[in-house]
Write a protein that holds these residues in place. Structure first.
Motif, PDB file in Angstrom:
ATOM      1  N   PHE A  71      -0.910  -4.697  -6.583  1.00  0.00           N
ATOM      2  CA  PHE A  71      -1.329  -5.409  -5.378  1.00  0.00           C
ATOM      3  C   PHE A  71      -0.199  -5.442  -4.351  1.00  0.00           C
ATOM      4  CE2 PHE A  71      -1.620  -9.536  -3.112  1.00  0.00           C
ATOM      5  CZ  PHE A  71      -2.825  -9.357  -2.475  1.00  0.00           C
ATOM      6  N   ALA A  72       0.992  -5.816  -4.805  1.00  0.00           N
ATOM      7  CA  ALA A  72       2.101  -5.991  -3.871  1.00  0.00           C
ATOM      8  C   ALA A  72       2.490  -4.673  -3.214  1.00  0.00           C
ATOM      9  CB  ALA A  72       3.305  -6.595  -4.592  1.00  0.00           C
ATOM     10  N   SER A  73       2.614  -3.602  -4.011  1.00  0.00           N
ATOM     11  CA  SER A  73       3.048  -2.357  -3.362  1.00  0.00           C
ATOM     12  C   SER A  73       1.916  -1.759  -2.534  1.00  0.00           C
ATOM     13  CB  SER A  73       3.641  -1.353  -4.346  1.00  0.00           C
ATOM     14  OG  SER A  73       2.993  -1.407  -5.566  1.00  0.00           O
ATOM     15  N   SER A  74       0.673  -1.939  -2.960  1.00  0.00           N
ATOM     16  CA  SER A  74      -0.439  -1.459  -2.128  1.00  0.00           C
ATOM     17  C   SER A  74      -0.394  -2.146  -0.779  1.00  0.00           C
ATOM     18  CB  SER A  74      -1.788  -1.789  -2.755  1.00  0.00           C
ATOM     19  OG  SER A  74      -1.925  -1.132  -3.959  1.00  0.00           O
ATOM     20  N   LEU A  75      -0.166  -3.431  -0.810  1.00  0.00           N
ATOM     21  CA  LEU A  75      -0.178  -4.213   0.419  1.00  0.00           C
ATOM     22  C   LEU A  75       0.934  -3.773   1.358  1.00  0.00           C
ATOM     23  CD1 LEU A  75      -2.285  -6.335   0.647  1.00  0.00           C
ATOM     24  CD2 LEU A  75      -0.541  -8.078   0.304  1.00  0.00           C
ATOM     25  N   SER A  76       2.150  -3.675   0.817  1.00  0.00           N
ATOM     26  CA  SER A  76       3.250  -3.355   1.722  1.00  0.00           C
ATOM     27  C   SER A  76       3.143  -1.920   2.201  1.00  0.00           C
ATOM     28  CB  SER A  76       4.601  -3.637   1.077  1.00  0.00           C
ATOM     29  OG  SER A  76       4.789  -2.768   0.003  1.00  0.00           O
ATOM     30  N   GLU A  77       2.665  -1.020   1.351  1.00  0.00           N
ATOM     31  CA  GLU A  77       2.591   0.366   1.796  1.00  0.00           C
ATOM     32  C   GLU A  77       1.406   0.614   2.716  1.00  0.00           C
ATOM     33  OE1 GLU A  77       3.058   3.112  -1.472  1.00  0.00           O
ATOM     34  OE2 GLU A  77       4.732   1.855  -2.134  1.00  0.00           O
ATOM     35  N   SER A  78       0.267   0.018   2.395  1.00  0.00           N
ATOM     36  CA  SER A  78      -0.884   0.305   3.262  1.00  0.00           C
ATOM     37  C   SER A  78      -0.705  -0.355   4.619  1.00  0.00           C
ATOM     38  CB  SER A  78      -2.198  -0.115   2.609  1.00  0.00           C
ATOM     39  OG  SER A  78      -2.291  -1.510   2.544  1.00  0.00           O
ATOM     40  N   SER A  79      -0.007  -1.486   4.674  1.00  0.00           N
ATOM     41  CA  SER A  79       0.147  -2.105   5.988  1.00  0.00           C
ATOM     42  C   SER A  79       1.017  -1.258   6.898  1.00  0.00           C
ATOM     43  CB  SER A  79       0.705  -3.521   5.864  1.00  0.00           C
ATOM     44  OG  SER A  79       1.999  -3.477   5.350  1.00  0.00           O
TER      45      SER A  79
ATOM     46  N   LEU B 280      -4.273  -6.415   6.937  1.00  0.00           N
ATOM     47  CA  LEU B 280      -2.887  -6.406   7.396  1.00  0.00           C
ATOM     48  C   LEU B 280      -2.566  -5.130   8.168  1.00  0.00           C
ATOM     49  CD1 LEU B 280      -1.060  -7.861   4.279  1.00  0.00           C
ATOM     50  CD2 LEU B 280      -1.672  -9.013   6.392  1.00  0.00           C
ATOM     51  N   THR B 281      -3.183  -4.007   7.743  1.00  0.00           N
ATOM     52  CA  THR B 281      -2.922  -2.741   8.419  1.00  0.00           C
ATOM     53  C   THR B 281      -3.289  -2.812   9.885  1.00  0.00           C
ATOM     54  OG1 THR B 281      -3.535  -1.650   6.373  1.00  0.00           O
ATOM     55  CG2 THR B 281      -3.334  -0.275   8.301  1.00  0.00           C
TER      56      THR B 281
END
Lengths: 435, 275
Positions: free
Chosen positions: B93-101, B176-177
Motif C-alpha cells: 500500500f505504502a509504496s503503491s501510494l508514493s509511487e503512483s502519486s 492523490l495522483t
C-alpha cells in the motif's frame, strides 16, 4: 474521388493564463493563502469575481479544413501560430475547447522522436516499448523487428542499454521504430531536425515512401525545403487561424512575403521568440567594415560587420558573463547555409555591460546572391537567453569576391570558396603555403 | 481499411473511456513490464531490496512491540509472523501510494506526446509493486516454516484480501495522483499521509488491543480491514476478524475507488495542459 479523412469544423482551443503565477499548475500553499483573501473580497462585494488577473488565450480559433485520403499536407507558420496545438488535438493529447474533428482511420502521431525511451533498457527492449507507445501491437513490432534494426543500423548494440548509445544511434533507433508505423494517417512534428544529414535524407525518403503508399501525412516543419519536397499541399497557420490552404509553392511564397512585413516590426518588439528572455537581442545591423556605415545590401567579397544589440531584462544581472552570440544564415527557401557563433571560435564574452553591442567581422563576405534570412541566438552561462527565427533579412548582390576585377555572375544562391588552380600540384601547394 | 470514425470534440473522450482502456491494454502490459524491468535493473541489490525492507522492519517491530512493550499477539501466532502478515499489505500500500502519486509527473514526457487513457499509468505502477509483494511473500513462507506454524484452509482466501489491498491502493493512489498534478506541492503531503497511516494502522500491533468502543471508528482507515483480513487468513486459528469494522473498511475502500476514478477522470482531460 478520394474520401475525406480529416474534417475540422470550427476548432478552437483556449488556455487560461493567470498573470499572477507563471506556472500552469498551482500549489496547495497558494490556494490556501489565497482563500481568506477571496472570502474577504467576496464578503465585501458579492459580485466580486476572482477572474481579474486571468486571461483567456486562444491558441487556435475557428479552424476549418478538410483533408482527403492520400493527401500530403505541410503545415507551416511561425512559432506560436498554433501548429503544435493543432497536432496535439489531432493526436488526442489535448481536447479542443470548441468545435470538432472527424477522423477516418487510425492516426499515429510522431510529435517527438523516441517518446518513452528508457535509458536503462536495451535497444531491443526499447523497440518494443516505443512501438507499444506509438500504438503498434507486439505482433506488429515482431514482424517488423528486423527491418527496424536494419534501418537504424544498430545490430551490434541491440542488447546494450540505450544510455550507452551515441546520440546519433539513439536518434536513428528512435526514428526507425516510428518510420515503421503503418497507420492510415501519420501526423509528424518537426522530428527531422535531428541526426546527421545523411540520416535526415534517409528519413525524408522514408516519409515520402510512406506517403506514396496512399497514406495521409500531416507534416509540420520550419524547413521549407523539406516541406516542399514532401508535400504538394500546405496549410499556412497564423495566430491560431488557417490563413491559407493551397499549393505548397504558392503558400511558401506567401509565407515569405509575410515575413518581409514582420521584418518591419522592430526586432525588440517581436514576440515570437524563445529562451528565458532575461537578455534580449534588440537589433541587428550589417555594416561595411571600411566606412562603418549601415548597408542595405551586402556585396560578395566585401568585408562586412554584423552588429548585434542586446539589452538585459533581469535587474538582478549586474554584469553578464559567459555570453555567446550565434548568427544563423538561411536561404529564402529555408535551407541552412552557415552559422557564425562566438562559442566554437572560443570567444566568450565576460563582464559585459547590461546593455550594449557585440560585433562580428566577416572578411570577404562569401554569399553569392539573393535574399537570406538570419536567425539570432544568444546564450549566457549555457542557458538560452533569446532566439529569434528569421530576425532579419540580408540582401546580397554578387560582387568581385576574388578581387580579379571580374564579377562572378552566377545568379544563384550559394557560397564562394577561396580557390587556386594550377597544372603542377607541387607548385600550387608551394604557392599556397607562401600565402 | 477500417472505416471506424473518430470524432474529437470537447467532452467526447468520456463516452469511449472504458472501451479505450481495453484497446490500450497492450500498452498497459508494456508499461508495467518496463517499470518492473527497470526497477530490478537499476538498483544493484535489485530483488534483495524487496526482501531487506520488510525483514528489517519486522525484526525491529518484533523486538520493540513484542519483546519490550510486551503487546499481545493474536492467538498463539509468533509475534514475528503476526507483524509480517501485516507488513506485506502495508508495504504494498505504502509504496503503491508514493509511487503512483508521482507516476504522472515522472511520465510527463509520455503524457504530452502520446494519447492513451491516463489511468494506465498509475495502474501499472500499482501492478509493479505487486511484484515486490510476491517477492516479500516468499519470506512469509520461510518464516512460517521456521516457526513451524502451518497455514490453515483460510490461507486459500488470501487472494481475495490481496484484491482488496490492490483496490485500496489503487483508489487512494488515483486520488492523490490527480491532486499531485494539480497542486504540485502535494508531494510533500504524501509521505506524511503514509507515515501517519503507518501508526493508525495495526502494523506493529494487533488491532485486538484497540478498545471495543473505538473499534468502529478505527476501522474508518481502509487499511485496517485489509490488514485484519490478511492476519485472519494467514494466522488462522484464534485470529478473529471484527466483522462490522471489516465491512466499514471495505466500504471506505469502495468509496475511495469510485471517488478516485471519478476525480482522476475529471482531471485527466487537463493533464496534458497542466503538467
Amino acid at each position: 474521388m478520394s474520401e475525406t479523412v480529416i474534417t475540422a469544423e470550427g476548432l478552437g482551443k483556449s488556455y487560461v493564463i493567470g498573470h499572477q503565477h507563471k506556472e500552469s499548475y498551482s500549489t496547495l500553499r497558494d490556494v490556501l493563502t489565497n482563500l481568506p483573501k477571496q472570502l474577504w473580497s467576496r464578503l465585501r462585494n458579492p459580485q466580486y469575481h476572482t477572474h481579474e488577473n486571468i486571461e483567456e488565450f486562444w491558441a487556435l480559433k475557428d479552424v476549418n479544413f478538410e483533408i482527403k485520403q492520400g493527401d500530403r499536407i505541410g503545415i507551416i507558420g511561425r512559432n506560436g501560430a498554433g501548429k503544435s496545438t493543432l497536432l496535439k488535438i489531432l493526436s488526442r493529447i489535448t481536447e479542443p475547447t470548441t468545435g470538432r474533428v472527424k477522423i477516418n482511420g487510425r492516426v499515429a502521431s510522431l510529435l517527438e522522436v523516441g517518446t518513452g525511451f528508457h535509458p536503462e533498457l536495451t535497444g531491443r527492449e526499447n523497440i518494443f516499448l516505443n512501438g507499444a507507445i506509438l500504438g503498434m501491437s507486439r505482433a506488429e513490432v515482431k514482424k517488423k523487428f528486423d527491418e527496424i534494426v536494419d534501418f537504424a543500423e544498430v545490430e551490434k548494440f541491440l542488447d546494450t542499454p540505450v544510455k550507452r548509445y551515441s546520440s546519433g544511434m539513439y536518434v536513428r533507433l528512435a526514428f526507425a521504430v516510428a518510420a515503421h508505423l503503418e497507420p492510415e494517417i501519420l501526423v509528424v512534428d518537426e522530428v527531422l531536425a535531428v541526426g546527421d544529414v545523411a540520416f535526415q535524407k534517409k528519413c525524408l525518403e522514408k516519409m515520402g515512401e510512406v506517403a506514396k503508399g496512399g497514406r495521409t501525412v500531416l507534416f509540420v516543419s520550419h524547413n521549407m525545403a523539406a516541406v516542399s519536397a514532401l508535400c504538394p499541399m500546405c496549410i499556412y497557420m497564423s495566430q491560431g487561424h488557417v490563413k491559407e490552404l493551397g499549393k505548397t509553392n504558392n503558400i511558401i511564397l506567401q509565407y515569405l512575403v509575410d515575413f518581409k512585413d514582420t521584418n518591419d516590426v522592430h526586432l525588440s518588439k517581436r514576440v515570437d521568440r524563445r529562451g528565458s528572455g532575461k537578455i534580449r537581442i534588440t537589433g541587428l545591423q550589417v555594416l561595411d567594415a571600411m566606412t562603418k556605415k549601415k548597408l542595405d545590401m551586402a556585396i560578395s567579397g566585401q568585408d562586412v560587420i554584423f552588429s548585434v544589440d542586446y539589452e538585459t531584462f533581469d535587474s538582478s544581472f549586474k554584469k553578464l558573463s559567459d555570453v555567446s552570440v550565434g548568427i544563423q544564415i538561411y536561404t529564402a527557401t529555408g535551407t541552412f547555409v552557415t552559422a557564425l557563433n562566438s562559442r566554437p571560435s572560443r570567444l566568450l564574452f565576460d563582464e559585459l555591460p547590461t546593455e550594449g553591442r557585440i560585433y562580428c567581422l566577416v572578411p570577404r563576405f562569401p554569399l553569392m546572391t539573393g535574399t537570406h534570412y538570419v536567425t539570432l541566438v544568444m546564450h549566457s552561462n549555457n542557458e538560452l537567453m533569446d532566439l529569434v527565427e528569421q530576425a532579419s533579412k540580408i540582401e546580397v548582390r554578387t560582387g568581385d569576391f576574388y578581387g580579379t576585377g571580374i564579377e562572378n555572375v552566377y545568379g544563384r544562391q550559394g557560397v564562394f570558396f577561396q580557390q587556386d588552380w594550377g597544372i603542377e600540384l607541387d607548385k600550387l601547394l608551394r604557392f599556397n603555403s607562401r600565402k | 481499411m477500417n472505416n471506424q470514425e473518430l470524432i474529437i470534440e470537447a467532452g467526447r473522450a468520456e463516452r469511449h473511456y472504458w472501451k479505450d482502456i481495453w484497446c490500450y491494454r497492450e500498452l498497459f502490459y508494456v508499461l508495467s513490464w518496463r517499470d518492473i524491468t527497470v526497477r530490478y535493473k537499476q538498483t544493484v541489490i535489485g530483488v534483495a531490496w524487496a526482501l531487506i525492507r520488510p525483514v528489517m522492519t519486522m525484526i525491529v517491530f518484533t523486538v520493540i512491540f513484542g519483546r519490550l512493550a510486551k503487546l499481545p499477539t493474536e492467538g498463539n501466532a509468533p509475534y514475528a509472523i503476526m507483524v509480517y502478515a501485516a507488513l506485506l499489505p502495508w508495504q504494498f500500500f505504502a509504496s503503491s501510494l508514493s509511487e503512483s502519486s508521482n507516476s504522472l509527473i515522472t511520465n510527463a514526457n509520455l503524457i504530452t506526446k502520446v494519447y492513451f487513457p491516463r489511468l494506465i499509468i498509475p495502474a501499472s505502477t500499482v501492478v509493479t509493486n505487486l511484484v515486490d509483494f510476491f517477492i516479500s511473500f516468499v519470506i512469509l513462507l520461510l518464516l512460517m516454516g521456521y516457526y513451524q506454524y502451518p497455514p490453515t484452509m483460510r490461507f486459500l482466501l488470501l487472494p481475495a484480501f490481496l484484491l482488496i489491498a490492490f483496490l485500496t491502493s489503487f483508489g487512494v493512489g488515483l486520488f492523490l495522483t490527480s491532486l499531485n498534478v494539480k497542486y504540485r506541492d502535494f508531494r510533500y503531503v504524501v509521505p506524511f499521509i503514509i507515515q501517519f497511516g503507518f501508526y493508525v494502522s495495526p502494523v506493529g500491533y494487533s488491532s485486538s488491543i484497540i478498545p471495543e468502543k473505538y473499534r468502529l471508528l478505527y476501522s474508518l482507515n481502509p487499511m485496517v480491514g485489509v490488514i485484519d483480513g490478511f492476519r485472519w487468513a494467514i494466522l488462522g486459528g484464534k485470529s478473529m476478524i471484527y466483522l462490522p469494522g471489516f465491512l466499514l473498511s471495505l466500504s471506505i475502500t469502495i468509496f475511495f475507488l469510485i471517488i478516485g476514478i471519478g476525480f482522476f477522470r475529471k482531471m485527466e482531460k487537463s493533464f496534458a495542459d497542466v503538467i
